[in-house]
Design a protein around this motif. Structure first.
Motif, short mmCIF file in Angstrom:
data_model
loop_
_atom_site.label_atom_id
_atom_site.label_comp_id
_atom_site.label_asym_id
_atom_site.label_seq_id
_atom_site.Cartn_x
_atom_site.Cartn_y
_atom_site.Cartn_z
N TYR A 1 -3.88 17.53 -3.00
CA TYR A 1 -3.40 18.89 -2.87
C TYR A 1 -4.58 19.84 -2.71
CZ TYR A 1 -1.25 23.34 -4.20
OH TYR A 1 -0.82 24.64 -4.22
N VAL A 2 -4.58 20.61 -1.62
CA VAL A 2 -5.64 21.57 -1.33
C VAL A 2 -5.07 22.96 -1.58
CG1 VAL A 2 -7.18 22.46 0.45
CG2 VAL A 2 -6.56 20.04 0.46
N GLU A 3 -5.79 23.75 -2.38
CA GLU A 3 -5.36 25.10 -2.70
C GLU A 3 -6.57 26.02 -2.77
OE1 GLU A 3 -2.29 25.84 -5.88
OE2 GLU A 3 -4.01 26.85 -6.82
N SER A 4 -6.38 27.25 -2.38
CA SER A 4 -7.45 28.24 -2.47
C SER A 4 -7.62 28.71 -3.91
CB SER A 4 -7.14 29.45 -1.59
OG SER A 4 -7.10 29.06 -0.25
N ASN A 5 -8.86 28.72 -4.37
CA ASN A 5 -9.20 29.22 -5.71
C ASN A 5 -8.34 28.60 -6.81
OD1 ASN A 5 -11.00 31.05 -4.40
ND2 ASN A 5 -9.28 32.41 -4.01
N SER A 6 -8.14 27.31 -6.73
CA SER A 6 -7.22 26.63 -7.65
C SER A 6 -7.78 26.55 -9.07
CB SER A 6 -6.93 25.22 -7.15
OG SER A 6 -6.00 24.59 -8.02
N ASP A 7 -6.89 26.71 -10.03
CA ASP A 7 -7.25 26.50 -11.43
C ASP A 7 -6.68 25.18 -11.95
OD1 ASP A 7 -4.59 27.17 -11.46
OD2 ASP A 7 -4.78 28.78 -12.92
N LEU A 8 -6.06 24.41 -11.06
CA LEU A 8 -5.54 23.10 -11.44
C LEU A 8 -6.68 22.12 -11.65
CD1 LEU A 8 -2.55 22.65 -8.96
CD2 LEU A 8 -2.45 23.34 -11.36
N ILE A 9 -6.49 21.23 -12.58
CA ILE A 9 -7.50 20.21 -12.86
C ILE A 9 -6.80 18.86 -12.77
CG2 ILE A 9 -9.07 19.26 -14.59
CD1 ILE A 9 -9.27 22.10 -15.75
N GLY A 10 -7.44 17.91 -12.11
CA GLY A 10 -6.86 16.59 -12.05
C GLY A 10 -7.20 15.87 -10.77
N ASP A 11 -6.88 14.59 -10.77
CA ASP A 11 -7.12 13.79 -9.58
C ASP A 11 -6.26 14.30 -8.43
OD1 ASP A 11 -8.90 12.15 -10.89
OD2 ASP A 11 -7.37 10.67 -11.43
N MET B 1 0.84 -1.18 0.00
CA MET B 1 0.00 0.00 0.00
C MET B 1 0.89 1.26 0.00
SD MET B 1 -2.90 0.95 2.75
CE MET B 1 -3.22 2.62 3.16
N LYS B 2 0.60 2.15 -0.91
CA LYS B 2 1.37 3.39 -0.99
C LYS B 2 0.94 4.36 0.09
CE LYS B 2 3.38 3.02 -5.18
NZ LYS B 2 4.66 3.40 -5.60
N ARG B 3 1.88 5.11 0.59
CA ARG B 3 1.56 6.14 1.57
C ARG B 3 0.90 7.32 0.86
NH1 ARG B 3 5.96 6.65 6.22
NH2 ARG B 3 5.85 4.51 6.85
N GLU B 4 -0.07 7.92 1.53
CA GLU B 4 -0.74 9.07 0.95
C GLU B 4 -0.32 10.34 1.68
OE1 GLU B 4 -5.22 10.60 0.33
OE2 GLU B 4 -4.63 8.75 -0.67
N ILE B 5 -0.06 11.37 0.89
CA ILE B 5 0.35 12.68 1.41
C ILE B 5 -0.78 13.66 1.16
CG2 ILE B 5 1.97 14.57 1.13
CD1 ILE B 5 3.99 12.44 0.11
N LEU B 6 -1.05 14.48 2.15
CA LEU B 6 -2.01 15.57 2.00
C LEU B 6 -1.22 16.87 2.10
CD1 LEU B 6 -4.89 16.68 1.76
CD2 LEU B 6 -5.06 16.51 4.26
N LEU B 7 -1.21 17.65 1.03
CA LEU B 7 -0.49 18.92 0.97
C LEU B 7 -1.52 20.04 0.96
CD1 LEU B 7 2.06 20.61 0.56
CD2 LEU B 7 1.96 20.05 -1.87
N VAL B 8 -1.48 20.88 1.99
CA VAL B 8 -2.49 21.94 2.16
C VAL B 8 -1.80 23.30 1.97
CG1 VAL B 8 -4.17 22.98 3.72
CG2 VAL B 8 -3.76 20.51 3.80
N ASN B 9 -2.33 24.07 1.04
CA ASN B 9 -1.84 25.41 0.76
C ASN B 9 -3.02 26.37 0.91
OD1 ASN B 9 -0.56 27.71 -0.17
ND2 ASN B 9 -0.62 27.10 -2.30
N SER B 10 -2.94 27.29 1.86
CA SER B 10 -4.05 28.20 2.12
C SER B 10 -4.09 29.38 1.15
CB SER B 10 -3.97 28.73 3.55
OG SER B 10 -2.80 29.50 3.71
N LEU B 11 -3.03 29.55 0.37
CA LEU B 11 -2.95 30.70 -0.53
C LEU B 11 -3.35 30.32 -1.96
CD1 LEU B 11 0.44 32.07 0.81
CD2 LEU B 11 -1.87 32.76 1.47
N ASP B 12 -3.52 31.32 -2.80
CA ASP B 12 -3.85 31.04 -4.20
C ASP B 12 -2.67 31.36 -5.10
OD1 ASP B 12 -3.91 33.82 -4.66
OD2 ASP B 12 -6.08 33.92 -4.36
#
Length: 90
Positions: free
Chosen positions: A37-47, A1-12
């Motif tokens: 990956y969590v980002e404010s007002n993100s324009d990224l698209i993807g899983d 099982m692969k480890r999962e990373i949660l990356l949180v960015n409060s800025l845009d």
């Protein structure tokens, strides 16, 4: 099982630290990690990309912080990285 990373960015994307956080996100994926990956007002698209709507006022910053905190508590990640810690990132 692969480890999962949660990356949180409060800025845009108006902030330089966002570009660094995005590079970390891409590097984790390229290295074979499962990453969200969590980002404010993100324009990224993807899983794995979670966009939090955040306007430029104190009430919106606070509401977005509550949403980010809920994501951190809900997700089952082995590693949580919070990019750019500010009073509103909890």
């Amino acid at each position: 099982m692969k480890r999962e990373i949660l990356l949180v960015n409060s800025l845009d994307k108006r902030y330089g630290s966002t570009y660094r956080a995005r590079r970390f996100f891409a590097a984790f994926l390229e290295s074979g990690y499962r990453c969200k990956y969590v980002e404010s007002n993100s324009d990224l698209i993807g899983d794995g990309v979670i966009s939090i709507r955040q306007r430029d006022n104190i009430l919106s910053y606070f509401a977005a912080s509550i949403q980010r905190a809920a994501i951190v508590l809900r997700e089952r990640s082995c590693i949580v990285i919070i990019q750019k810690i500010t009073p509103l990132t909890f």
